[in-house]
Design a protein around this motif. Structure first.
Motif, short mmCIF file in Angstrom:
data_model
loop_
_atom_site.label_atom_id
_atom_site.label_comp_id
_atom_site.label_asym_id
_atom_site.label_seq_id
_atom_site.Cartn_x
_atom_site.Cartn_y
_atom_site.Cartn_z
N GLY A 1 -5.53 -5.64 -1.80
CA GLY A 1 -5.52 -4.69 -2.46
C GLY A 1 -6.66 -3.50 -2.57
O GLY A 1 -6.59 -2.54 -1.92
N LEU A 2 -7.78 -3.67 -2.95
CA LEU A 2 -8.68 -3.14 -3.11
C LEU A 2 -9.88 -3.23 -1.86
O LEU A 2 -10.01 -1.52 -2.40
CB LEU A 2 -9.60 -3.88 -4.19
CG LEU A 2 -11.15 -3.01 -4.45
CD1 LEU A 2 -11.32 -2.02 -4.30
CD2 LEU A 2 -12.12 -4.14 -5.08
N GLU A 3 -9.57 -4.09 -0.68
CA GLU A 3 -10.00 -3.97 0.46
C GLU A 3 -9.01 -3.02 1.36
O GLU A 3 -9.53 -1.79 2.01
CB GLU A 3 -10.01 -5.12 0.78
CG GLU A 3 -11.12 -5.34 2.16
CD GLU A 3 -10.78 -6.56 2.52
OE1 GLU A 3 -11.14 -7.20 3.73
OE2 GLU A 3 -11.99 -7.19 1.62
N ALA A 4 -7.82 -3.09 0.90
CA ALA A 4 -6.64 -2.47 1.76
C ALA A 4 -7.26 -1.15 1.37
O ALA A 4 -7.63 0.26 2.54
CB ALA A 4 -5.19 -2.20 1.33
N ASP B 1 -9.17 -2.41 -11.14
CA ASP B 1 -9.97 -1.42 -10.45
C ASP B 1 -9.97 0.11 -9.70
O ASP B 1 -9.32 0.27 -9.42
CB ASP B 1 -10.52 -2.97 -9.21
CG ASP B 1 -11.17 -4.19 -9.52
OD1 ASP B 1 -10.82 -4.01 -10.91
OD2 ASP B 1 -9.97 -4.79 -8.94
N TRP B 2 -11.39 0.24 -9.66
CA TRP B 2 -11.78 2.01 -9.55
C TRP B 2 -12.74 1.68 -7.99
O TRP B 2 -13.70 1.01 -7.95
CB TRP B 2 -12.21 2.69 -10.52
CG TRP B 2 -11.11 3.18 -11.60
CD1 TRP B 2 -11.15 2.51 -12.41
CD2 TRP B 2 -11.12 4.35 -11.70
NE1 TRP B 2 -9.92 4.00 -13.21
CE2 TRP B 2 -9.88 4.71 -12.51
CE3 TRP B 2 -10.86 5.71 -10.47
CZ2 TRP B 2 -9.07 6.09 -13.09
CZ3 TRP B 2 -9.79 6.89 -11.35
CH2 TRP B 2 -9.43 7.12 -12.46
N LEU B 3 -12.24 2.49 -7.10
CA LEU B 3 -12.84 2.97 -6.02
C LEU B 3 -13.78 4.00 -5.81
O LEU B 3 -12.23 4.76 -6.04
CB LEU B 3 -12.17 2.18 -4.81
CG LEU B 3 -13.40 2.56 -3.28
CD1 LEU B 3 -13.57 0.82 -3.16
CD2 LEU B 3 -12.09 2.77 -2.46
N ASP B 4 -15.26 3.85 -6.02
CA ASP B 4 -15.18 5.84 -5.82
C ASP B 4 -16.45 5.96 -4.29
O ASP B 4 -17.29 4.93 -3.87
CB ASP B 4 -16.10 6.04 -7.37
CG ASP B 4 -15.76 4.92 -8.21
OD1 ASP B 4 -15.01 5.76 -8.18
OD2 ASP B 4 -16.52 4.95 -9.20
#
Length: 195
Positions: A30-33, A103-106
């Motif tokens: 999910g994070l990579e998407a 997780d957070w993606l910035d």
């Protein structure tokens, strides 16, 4: 190349004007998407592991969670709505399942790059604010959401983790010190900063 696009001339540690995304899980897939969707929606050029070397001095790396884990951040260049090429970065803040939101993606542009091209983001208020940057980052989030959904987005200066999708319960705050991007019925809604 201008200072704004040069990796070596950035003050990476002084903060970024950013799009922070609460992914909604701690699963790497999910994070990579979301990572790929944001990098693509922003039109980021290149993907590199070192912010202290120019792109011409290093090999590109895959835009993956594995690269983020190896290097801590990934770097590239992106064009602002005004057309200037600036350095950009992306990082992840791992929260773990116990923290609830995932997780957070910035994704952001360092303030030093914005200074180099004359983008105003400070007007004396306690938090930096730029309607141009807010709207541009919100548009990136809306575009990315079409291919990779997430729980919450926020735009502003160093805003990652300042909000929580679970606490908001799908309701846009009336007073907003930062821009919010909340999904509802499969559509991402943007509420600009107004406080």
């Amino acid at each position: 190349m201008t200072y704004a696009a040069s990796f070596r001339h950035q003050s990476w540690g002084e903060g970024s004007y950013e799009l922070g995304i609460e992914v909604g899980s701690t699963e790497d897939s999910g994070l990579e998407a979301v990572l790929v969707a944001v990098w693509t929606a922003a039109g980021a050029e290149g993907c590199y592991g070192h912010g202290d070397r120019e792109p011409e001095e290093q090999e590109s790396v895959p835009c993956t969670v594995a690269s983020l884990e190896e290097f801590g951040r990934l770097y590239g260049r992106v064009r602002l709505p005004s057309g200037e090429l600036v350095a950009c970065e992306v990082m992840v803040v791992r929260c773990g399942d116990d923290d609830g939101g995932g997780d957070w993606l910035d994704f952001g542009v360092p303030l030093s790059a914005l200074d180099a091209v004359g983008v105003r983001y400070s007007d004396g208020r306690p938090l930096y604010r730029s309607a141009v940057m807010d709207d541009w980052l919100a548009a990136i989030a809306v575009d990315a959401f079409r291919t990779a959904s997430f729980s919450l987005g926020a735009v502003g200066w160093n805003i990652s983790g300042l909000a929580d999708a679970g606490e908001l319960g799908g309701v846009m705050p009336e007073k907003r010190g930062m821009g919010y991007l909340l999904p509802r019925d499969g559509v991402l809604h943007y509420g600009a900063a107004n406080d």
